[in-house]
Design a protein around this motif. Structure first.
Motif, PDB file in Angstrom:
ATOM      1  N   ALA A  61      48.254  45.411  34.751  1.00  0.00           N
ATOM      2  CA  ALA A  61      49.643  44.551  34.695  1.00  0.00           C
ATOM      3  C   ALA A  61      50.209  44.259  36.090  1.00  0.00           C
ATOM      4  CB  ALA A  61      50.434  45.124  34.012  1.00  0.00           C
ATOM      5  N   ALA A  62      49.730  44.940  37.140  1.00  0.00           N
ATOM      6  CA  ALA A  62      50.558  44.766  38.470  1.00  0.00           C
ATOM      7  C   ALA A  62      49.644  43.919  39.342  1.00  0.00           C
ATOM      8  CB  ALA A  62      50.614  46.125  39.095  1.00  0.00           C
ATOM      9  N   LEU A  63      48.529  43.382  38.941  1.00  0.00           N
ATOM     10  CA  LEU A  63      47.766  42.739  39.717  1.00  0.00           C
ATOM     11  C   LEU A  63      48.032  41.020  39.680  1.00  0.00           C
ATOM     12  CD1 LEU A  63      44.149  44.106  39.150  1.00  0.00           C
ATOM     13  CD2 LEU A  63      45.338  43.876  41.550  1.00  0.00           C
ATOM     14  N   PRO A  64      48.173  40.454  40.647  1.00  0.00           N
ATOM     15  CA  PRO A  64      48.728  38.983  40.763  1.00  0.00           C
ATOM     16  C   PRO A  64      47.466  38.405  40.666  1.00  0.00           C
ATOM     17  CG  PRO A  64      49.468  40.224  42.678  1.00  0.00           C
ATOM     18  CD  PRO A  64      48.746  41.254  42.168  1.00  0.00           C
ATOM     19  N   GLU A  65      47.685  37.365  39.808  1.00  0.00           N
ATOM     20  CA  GLU A  65      46.208  36.700  39.653  1.00  0.00           C
ATOM     21  C   GLU A  65      45.603  35.940  40.829  1.00  0.00           C
ATOM     22  OE1 GLU A  65      44.779  33.869  35.718  1.00  0.00           O
ATOM     23  OE2 GLU A  65      46.920  34.361  36.045  1.00  0.00           O
ATOM     24  N   ALA A  66      46.428  35.506  41.610  1.00  0.00           N
ATOM     25  CA  ALA A  66      45.896  34.772  42.787  1.00  0.00           C
ATOM     26  C   ALA A  66      44.896  35.906  43.513  1.00  0.00           C
ATOM     27  CB  ALA A  66      47.113  34.461  43.928  1.00  0.00           C
ATOM     28  N   VAL A  67      45.117  37.060  43.624  1.00  0.00           N
ATOM     29  CA  VAL A  67      44.235  37.852  44.273  1.00  0.00           C
ATOM     30  C   VAL A  67      43.480  38.686  43.395  1.00  0.00           C
ATOM     31  CG1 VAL A  67      45.782  38.106  46.313  1.00  0.00           C
ATOM     32  CG2 VAL A  67      46.004  39.706  44.530  1.00  0.00           C
ATOM     33  N   PHE A  68      43.181  38.280  42.168  1.00  0.00           N
ATOM     34  CA  PHE A  68      42.495  39.168  41.242  1.00  0.00           C
ATOM     35  C   PHE A  68      41.270  39.442  41.840  1.00  0.00           C
ATOM     36  CE2 PHE A  68      40.046  39.568  37.244  1.00  0.00           C
ATOM     37  CZ  PHE A  68      40.618  40.870  36.708  1.00  0.00           C
ATOM     38  N   GLU A  69      40.479  38.566  41.808  1.00  0.00           N
ATOM     39  CA  GLU A  69      39.134  38.646  42.064  1.00  0.00           C
ATOM     40  C   GLU A  69      38.731  39.259  43.412  1.00  0.00           C
ATOM     41  OE1 GLU A  69      36.028  35.236  40.822  1.00  0.00           O
ATOM     42  OE2 GLU A  69      37.835  34.029  41.196  1.00  0.00           O
ATOM     43  N   THR A  70      39.283  39.085  44.533  1.00  0.00           N
ATOM     44  CA  THR A  70      39.150  39.515  45.821  1.00  0.00           C
ATOM     45  C   THR A  70      39.486  41.093  45.833  1.00  0.00           C
ATOM     46  OG1 THR A  70      41.289  38.792  46.960  1.00  0.00           O
ATOM     47  CG2 THR A  70      38.869  37.299  47.166  1.00  0.00           C
ATOM     48  N   GLU A  71      40.389  41.282  45.139  1.00  0.00           N
ATOM     49  CA  GLU A  71      41.048  42.656  44.829  1.00  0.00           C
ATOM     50  C   GLU A  71      39.963  43.434  44.245  1.00  0.00           C
ATOM     51  OE1 GLU A  71      43.779  45.828  45.968  1.00  0.00           O
ATOM     52  OE2 GLU A  71      43.479  43.843  46.865  1.00  0.00           O
ATOM     53  N   LEU A  72      39.369  42.866  43.098  1.00  0.00           N
ATOM     54  CA  LEU A  72      38.577  43.786  42.147  1.00  0.00           C
ATOM     55  C   LEU A  72      37.295  43.823  42.567  1.00  0.00           C
ATOM     56  CD1 LEU A  72      41.354  44.230  40.723  1.00  0.00           C
ATOM     57  CD2 LEU A  72      40.011  43.810  38.593  1.00  0.00           C
ATOM     58  N   PHE A  73      36.935  42.461  42.860  1.00  0.00           N
ATOM     59  CA  PHE A  73      35.358  42.179  42.995  1.00  0.00           C
ATOM     60  C   PHE A  73      34.800  42.279  44.484  1.00  0.00           C
ATOM     61  CE2 PHE A  73      36.424  39.875  38.989  1.00  0.00           C
ATOM     62  CZ  PHE A  73      35.761  41.024  38.196  1.00  0.00           C
ATOM     63  N   GLY A  74      35.745  42.027  45.408  1.00  0.00           N
ATOM     64  CA  GLY A  74      35.486  41.993  46.888  1.00  0.00           C
ATOM     65  C   GLY A  74      35.068  40.640  47.287  1.00  0.00           C
ATOM     66  N   ALA A  75      34.576  40.501  48.711  1.00  0.00           N
ATOM     67  CA  ALA A  75      34.038  39.316  49.175  1.00  0.00           C
ATOM     68  C   ALA A  75      32.863  39.424  49.904  1.00  0.00           C
ATOM     69  CB  ALA A  75      35.231  38.616  49.969  1.00  0.00           C
ATOM     70  N   ALA A  76      31.815  38.599  49.509  1.00  0.00           N
ATOM     71  CA  ALA A  76      30.508  38.683  50.336  1.00  0.00           C
ATOM     72  C   ALA A  76      30.733  38.018  51.700  1.00  0.00           C
ATOM     73  CB  ALA A  76      29.452  37.907  49.489  1.00  0.00           C
ATOM     74  N   SER A  77      29.952  38.479  52.758  1.00  0.00           N
ATOM     75  CA  SER A  77      29.660  37.637  53.833  1.00  0.00           C
ATOM     76  C   SER A  77      29.567  36.177  53.762  1.00  0.00           C
ATOM     77  CB  SER A  77      28.534  38.197  54.784  1.00  0.00           C
ATOM     78  OG  SER A  77      28.758  39.565  55.138  1.00  0.00           O
ATOM     79  N   GLY A  78      30.430  35.541  54.499  1.00  0.00           N
ATOM     80  CA  GLY A  78      30.149  34.004  54.458  1.00  0.00           C
ATOM     81  C   GLY A  78      31.042  33.497  53.493  1.00  0.00           C
ATOM     82  N   ALA A  79      31.927  34.163  52.614  1.00  0.00           N
ATOM     83  CA  ALA A  79      32.780  33.712  51.886  1.00  0.00           C
ATOM     84  C   ALA A  79      34.005  32.703  52.445  1.00  0.00           C
ATOM     85  CB  ALA A  79      33.368  34.553  50.641  1.00  0.00           C
ATOM     86  N   ALA A  80      34.100  31.473  52.043  1.00  0.00           N
ATOM     87  CA  ALA A  80      35.137  30.648  52.899  1.00  0.00           C
ATOM     88  C   ALA A  80      36.454  31.326  52.959  1.00  0.00           C
ATOM     89  CB  ALA A  80      35.335  29.397  52.023  1.00  0.00           C
ATOM     90  N   ASN A  81      36.896  31.632  54.298  1.00  0.00           N
ATOM     91  CA  ASN A  81      38.343  31.801  54.674  1.00  0.00           C
ATOM     92  C   ASN A  81      38.511  33.282  54.235  1.00  0.00           C
ATOM     93  OD1 ASN A  81      39.104  29.317  55.588  1.00  0.00           O
ATOM     94  ND2 ASN A  81      39.352  28.674  53.652  1.00  0.00           N
ATOM     95  N   LEU A  82      37.618  34.222  54.030  1.00  0.00           N
ATOM     96  CA  LEU A  82      37.698  35.547  53.368  1.00  0.00           C
ATOM     97  C   LEU A  82      36.677  36.489  54.413  1.00  0.00           C
ATOM     98  CD1 LEU A  82      37.617  35.126  49.681  1.00  0.00           C
ATOM     99  CD2 LEU A  82      39.423  35.561  51.154  1.00  0.00           C
ATOM    100  N   ARG A  83      37.348  37.545  54.570  1.00  0.00           N
ATOM    101  CA  ARG A  83      36.722  38.705  55.473  1.00  0.00           C
ATOM    102  C   ARG A  83      35.891  39.468  54.371  1.00  0.00           C
ATOM    103  NH1 ARG A  83      40.891  42.040  58.846  1.00  0.00           N
ATOM    104  NH2 ARG A  83      38.908  42.907  59.282  1.00  0.00           N
ATOM    105  N   PRO A  84      34.693  39.888  54.627  1.00  0.00           N
ATOM    106  CA  PRO A  84      33.731  40.545  53.798  1.00  0.00           C
ATOM    107  C   PRO A  84      34.614  41.920  53.437  1.00  0.00           C
ATOM    108  CG  PRO A  84      32.432  39.810  55.799  1.00  0.00           C
ATOM    109  CD  PRO A  84      33.788  39.524  55.895  1.00  0.00           C
ATOM    110  N   SER A  85      34.636  42.218  52.302  1.00  0.00           N
ATOM    111  CA  SER A  85      35.504  43.480  51.766  1.00  0.00           C
ATOM    112  C   SER A  85      34.662  43.993  50.496  1.00  0.00           C
ATOM    113  CB  SER A  85      36.679  43.236  51.247  1.00  0.00           C
ATOM    114  OG  SER A  85      36.857  42.161  50.306  1.00  0.00           O
ATOM    115  N   ILE A  86      34.722  45.228  50.258  1.00  0.00           N
ATOM    116  CA  ILE A  86      34.486  45.979  48.980  1.00  0.00           C
ATOM    117  C   ILE A  86      35.792  45.932  48.124  1.00  0.00           C
ATOM    118  CG2 ILE A  86      33.758  48.059  47.946  1.00  0.00           C
ATOM    119  CD1 ILE A  86      32.102  48.682  50.645  1.00  0.00           C
ATOM    120  N   GLY A  87      35.397  45.545  46.835  1.00  0.00           N
ATOM    121  CA  GLY A  87      36.628  45.552  45.734  1.00  0.00           C
ATOM    122  C   GLY A  87      36.750  46.898  45.459  1.00  0.00           C
ATOM    123  N   ARG A  88      37.845  47.042  44.765  1.00  0.00           N
ATOM    124  CA  ARG A  88      38.298  48.338  44.279  1.00  0.00           C
ATOM    125  C   ARG A  88      37.311  48.885  43.058  1.00  0.00           C
ATOM    126  NH1 ARG A  88      44.406  47.568  42.999  1.00  0.00           N
ATOM    127  NH2 ARG A  88      44.198  49.697  42.112  1.00  0.00           N
TER     128      ARG A  88
END
Length: 447
Positions: free
Chosen positions: A202-229
């Motif tokens: 309930a506390a997760l803003p929809e705008a950051v839902f995907e990157t916060e939970l699933f993370g980002a892969a190398s080469g994702a546009a405008n995003l640093r690679p990260s491991i999601g929660r």
């Protein structure tokens, strides 16, 4: 927490013994009579929930000798002495040695009854404090506290489920302790040495839902690679708290995780497979939410392998004292303060309050008591915007007394009316006014 106490009446004068016993019984006391001290001592133990009343002058073991023997069993058992006119000075000296009170012959029955009521209240508080201390000491490591049948069944179910790998859905009102149930499942299972990652949906803003939970892969546009929660819970447990707070779009993105145990980090060319056990919690009935169109049916049915329902405190009032004892000891240790003794004001509040905030509200109340805040009950009421007047407080106290009496007599209306000295019509009117269901206090028939 408090209960009907017993009076042990010791007097070798049969006529006086029978007269006092009858007078006390008519006033609602539970009286056992003895004609000598040794016989009465057989009914006294450290767990004795009553008061000893004894004549001072008796053959063999007199009242003062009996007092010494009672003190050796438990110095906190109140004792009242019945004295003759010439024994008053001796009785006053006995008060300094720990005798609770005395009455001189002849005495009005109201005087003795009033003294016994105060003594029973004192004894009740002593035993309640001991129970709270025992609950605090014996609860170490217990995550789901309570001795009511529903909590015993819940603990047994948790123990059965903990070692399995099935997903679990926990349902219950806000503050009932759904997170504690999740911790118990985790700590009792084979993944206990791996992480349990908690996500407050309930506390997760929809705008950051995907990157916060699933993370980002190398080469994702405008995003640093990260491991999601979610990925951080790999080989461990993922706890999706307040899953009913997800929007329909966010629910859809979780569906693949629950069904396939895989995630697609933002910008990834292929999914990542995870080894997870999923525990979800909801403050609403998700089946009802599905029927109302507020929750996806496919996600619900995949989460709902096993459902655990945690009852609110108002449905298990008998658990409040042990829970409070545990939380009070925990708060006192954390705040580096001595654990305070239970007072009549605090006890009455524990028994009379409905605890709409459930376990969370009880934890906060224990913290205030541990801090020694003045008028803790009033502070709580004002904080909720419910500053009660005299009529409301008296009604709450009356309801508490009726519930205690029904508990003590196991829902027997005849005995309850006698103890409360209340006519039948008045008794049932009060049950309706306070919303008390007498059947809840009666023993369940054997199946």
């Amino acid at each position: 927490m408090s209960r009907v106490g017993r009076i042990l009446l010791v007097d070798d004068d049969e006529a006086l013994r029978m007269a006092v016993s009858q007078g006390l019984t008519l006033r609602g006391f539970d009286v056992a009579t003895f004609d000598n001290g040794p016989a009465a001592l057989k009914a006294v133990s450290r767990d004795f929930e009553g008061v000893v009343v004894s004549d001072v002058r008796m053959p063999g073991m007199d009242g003062l000798a009996l007092f010494e023997r009672v003190q050796a069993i438990d110095p906190d058992i109140p004792m009242l002495l019945i004295t003759g006119h010439g024994d008053v000075a001796m009785a006053v000296a006995a008060l300094q040695d720990g005798v609770y009170d005395f009455v001189s012959k002849p005495f009005p029955m109201e005087r003795l009854a009033a003294a016994l009521s105060r003594a029973l209240e004192k004894r009740s508080l002593v035993l309640d404090n001991r129970r709270l201390e025992a609950a605090a000491q014996g609860a170490g490591g217990a995550f789901v506290l309570g001795d009511t049948p529903v909590m015993q069944r819940l603990r047994a179910t948790i123990a059965q489920l903990a070692e399995t790998e099935v997903d679990v859905l926990i349902q219950g009102e806000t503050g009932v302790g759904k997170g504690l149930v999740a911790q118990a499942l985790h700590r009792g299972g084979s993944r206990r040495n791996r992480a349990m990652i908690t996500i407050n949906c309930a506390a997760l803003p929809e705008a950051v839902f995907e990157t916060e939970l699933f993370g980002a892969a190398s080469g994702a546009a405008n995003l640093r690679p990260s491991i999601g929660r979610i990925e951080r819970a790999d080989r461990g447990v993922l706890f999706l708290d307040e899953i009913d707070g997800l929007s329909p779009a966010m629910q859809a993105k979780l569906l693949n995780l629950v069904e396939e145990r895989e995630i697609w980090p933002v910008g990834a060319a292929e999914p990542r497979h995870l080894d997870l056990r999923i525990i979800a919690a909801s403050k609403v009935d998700l089946a009802e939410a599905v029927r109302a169109g507020a929750f996806r049916a496919d996600l619900y049915y995949r989460l709902n392998v096993v459902t655990l329902v945690v009852p609110p405190l108002r449905e298990r009032r008998e658990d409040v004292p042990s829970l409070f004892g545990y939380f009070l000891a925990e708060a006192s240790a954390r705040l580096r303060r001595p654990t305070p003794r239970l007072t009549a004001v605090v006890r009455d509040h524990l028994l009379g309050h409905d605890w709409p905030g459930n376990v969370r509200e009880l934890v906060h109340y224990a913290e205030r008591v541990a801090l020694g805040l003045p008028s803790a009950v009033l502070v709580e009421d004002v904080g909720r915007g419910v500053a009660e007047g005299l009529a409301e407080r008296m009604a709450r106290y009356e309801a508490m007394v009726i519930r205690e009496t029904l508990t003590a007599c196991e829902g027997d209306a005849r005995i309850a009316m006698a103890l409360l000295q209340t006519p039948r019509k008045t008794f049932y009117d009060k049950l309706r006014r306070h919303g008390i269901e007498i059947d809840r206090y009666r023993p369940k028939p054997a199946s």
